[in-house]
Design a protein around this motif. Structure first.
Motif, mmCIF file in Angstrom:
data_model
loop_
_atom_site.group_PDB
_atom_site.id
_atom_site.type_symbol
_atom_site.label_atom_id
_atom_site.label_comp_id
_atom_site.label_asym_id
_atom_site.label_seq_id
_atom_site.Cartn_x
_atom_site.Cartn_y
_atom_site.Cartn_z
ATOM 1 N N ARG A 53 11.761 -10.554 2.526
ATOM 2 C CA ARG A 53 10.373 -10.127 2.701
ATOM 3 C C ARG A 53 10.310 -9.092 3.834
ATOM 4 O O ARG A 53 11.208 -9.052 4.684
ATOM 5 N N GLY A 56 6.261 -5.253 -1.278
ATOM 6 C CA GLY A 56 4.958 -4.704 -1.626
ATOM 7 C C GLY A 56 5.098 -3.396 -2.356
ATOM 8 O O GLY A 56 6.200 -2.951 -2.695
ATOM 9 N N SER A 57 3.923 -2.775 -2.573
ATOM 10 C CA SER A 57 3.893 -1.504 -3.312
ATOM 11 C C SER A 57 3.685 -0.308 -2.402
ATOM 12 O O SER A 57 3.548 0.822 -2.874
ATOM 13 N N GLY A 61 6.909 -2.781 2.684
ATOM 14 C CA GLY A 61 7.152 -3.589 1.492
ATOM 15 C C GLY A 61 7.805 -2.776 0.391
ATOM 16 O O GLY A 61 8.733 -3.238 -0.288
#
Length: 402
Positions: A53, A56-57, A61
């Motif tokens: 982690r 994301g986009s 991320g």
């Protein structure tokens, strides 16, 4: 008689060391199973996707997603066979993989991002020679440890910089695995070389067996048929004279030769079927069937020699008696067998012909006898008798050591 059966040689069997033999034989089993490598690689990728982690986009991320994809690509690349990747391309691919792994360690906030570096460095040790693998492993450890030590990303908060340096260690396992595989391949190559030599020896034995059968067929057919043909030609010539007594005599002689040929064929079949024949009993029957009773004398202590020696002695005797009947018909024949401490001597002497002899032969009989005696490291002499009561005749002497 003393010969092994011909070894069947199949050309359809893959020769060890050939492309087909390597891929389906023991060499293929010495390599890492590609299915296991695929399972491990996919497992590392799955664990990374599940634990690394942020994802994301946009922003960090997105960067983590891209780095996971790149690391997955570089990790899957280790399943490509070595012979399909040029050496320089392979080195560049591994260096870029180390950079991507270090970038993922520094960019991700936690999880198992370091696993990509561990498995890639281990593969470097397996894939490359020590001179190349060691520097690349050190490079990977410095890159992963450096990004954590210098706080180049959020990963330093969850991972100690020493963990980055430890990514160098798997190279040792890769080098050990590489050395073990090379040792196994060397053993397999040695075994394949031995198998190739055995196959070559089998082919040689098969050719030698074919030559032996050819000689036996010649011994039985060529001389026997020549003698029968000579008698039948004599019968044909005597028919014109009307001398029925001589016609019957020549016809009886032809029948006698046919019976003798059948006996010789039986001896040949025995030899091809590896049946051991007793030397003295077989030699006595052979001499008597040739029409010379009480012509055999024995010297020394009689013993039964090896089957191979028996076969060659019987064949030489058969050839010599056939030649005597063909070239010196009517002449006396004497056969002597002498058993010495370390050898057996067969001597066959015939006097000059008293009847009309057949025409000259093809010379194959003497050649066959010399070939046979050479197989057992013996000596053979053949030539005319120049003195004594048998002067003008012929003598064949074979000496076979034991």
């Amino acid at each position: 008689m003393g010969y092994g059966r011909a070894v069947p040689v199949s050309e359809s069997v893959p020769v060890p060391g050939s492309a087909r033999g390597r891929e389906s034989g023991p060499r293929a089993t010495a390599r890492h199973d590609p299915r296991v490598q695929w399972v491990v690689s996919l497992g590392v990728i799955a664990v990374g996707i599940a634990t690394i982690r942020p994802v994301g986009s946009s922003g960090r991320g997105l960067a983590v997603v891209v780095l996971i994809a790149l690391n997955s690509l570089f990790l899957l690349g280790r399943n490509v066979p070595e012979d399909r990747v040029p050496p320089r391309v392979g080195v560049v691919w591994m260096v870029l993989g180390l950079v991507a792994a270090a970038a993922l360690v520094g960019t991700a906030r936690g999880g198992t991002s370091y696993l990509f570096a561990y498995f890639l460095v281990g593969h470097i040790g397996y894939r490359l020679p020590l001179a190349q693998a060691a520097p690349l492993a050190v490079l990977g450890g410095l890159l992963c440890g450096g990004v954590l030590y210098l706080h180049l990303g959020p990963g330093h908060e969850a991972l100690p910089w020493g963990l980055g340096l430890s990514t160098t260690l798997p190279v040792v396992m890769g080098i050990i695995s590489r050395s073990r595989q090379r040792a196994v391949e060397a053993v397999i190559e040695s075994a394949e070389s031995a198998e190739r030599a055995a196959r070559a020896e089998a082919r040689t034995a098969a050719l030698a067996e074919r030559s032996r059968i050819a000689r036996d067929v010649h011994d039985v057919l060529a001389h026997s048929l020549a003698g029968i043909n000579m008698q039948l030609e004599l019968v044909d010539a005597l028919l014109d004279t009307g001398d029925l007594a001589k016609v019957r005599e020549a016809n009886d002689k032809a029948h006698s030769l046919v019976k003798e040929s059948l006996k010789q064929a039986q001896w040949t079949v025995h030899a091809l079927r590896e049946d051991a024949l007793p030397l003295m009993a077989s030699l006595t029957a052979m001499v008597e069937s040739s029409g010379h009773r009480d012509a055999l004398t024995v010297g020394g202590t009689v013993r039964e020699p090896p089957a191979r020696t028996v076969q060659h002695l019987l064949r030489i005797a058969q050839e010599a008696l056939t030649n005597a009947a063909r070239h010196a018909p009517g002449g006396d024949v004497r056969v002597e067998v002498t058993f010495a401490a370390a050898s057996i001597t067969l001597r066959i002497r015939n006097g000059p012909a008293t009847l009309e002899a057949a025409g000259p032969g093809g010379g194959m009989g003497l050649i066959g006898m010399r070939e046979r005696i050479a197989m057992v490291d013996g000596t053979l002499t053949a030539g005319p008798i120049t003195e004594g009561p048998e002067r003008g005749g012929w003598q064949v002497e074979a000496v076979i050591p034991e």
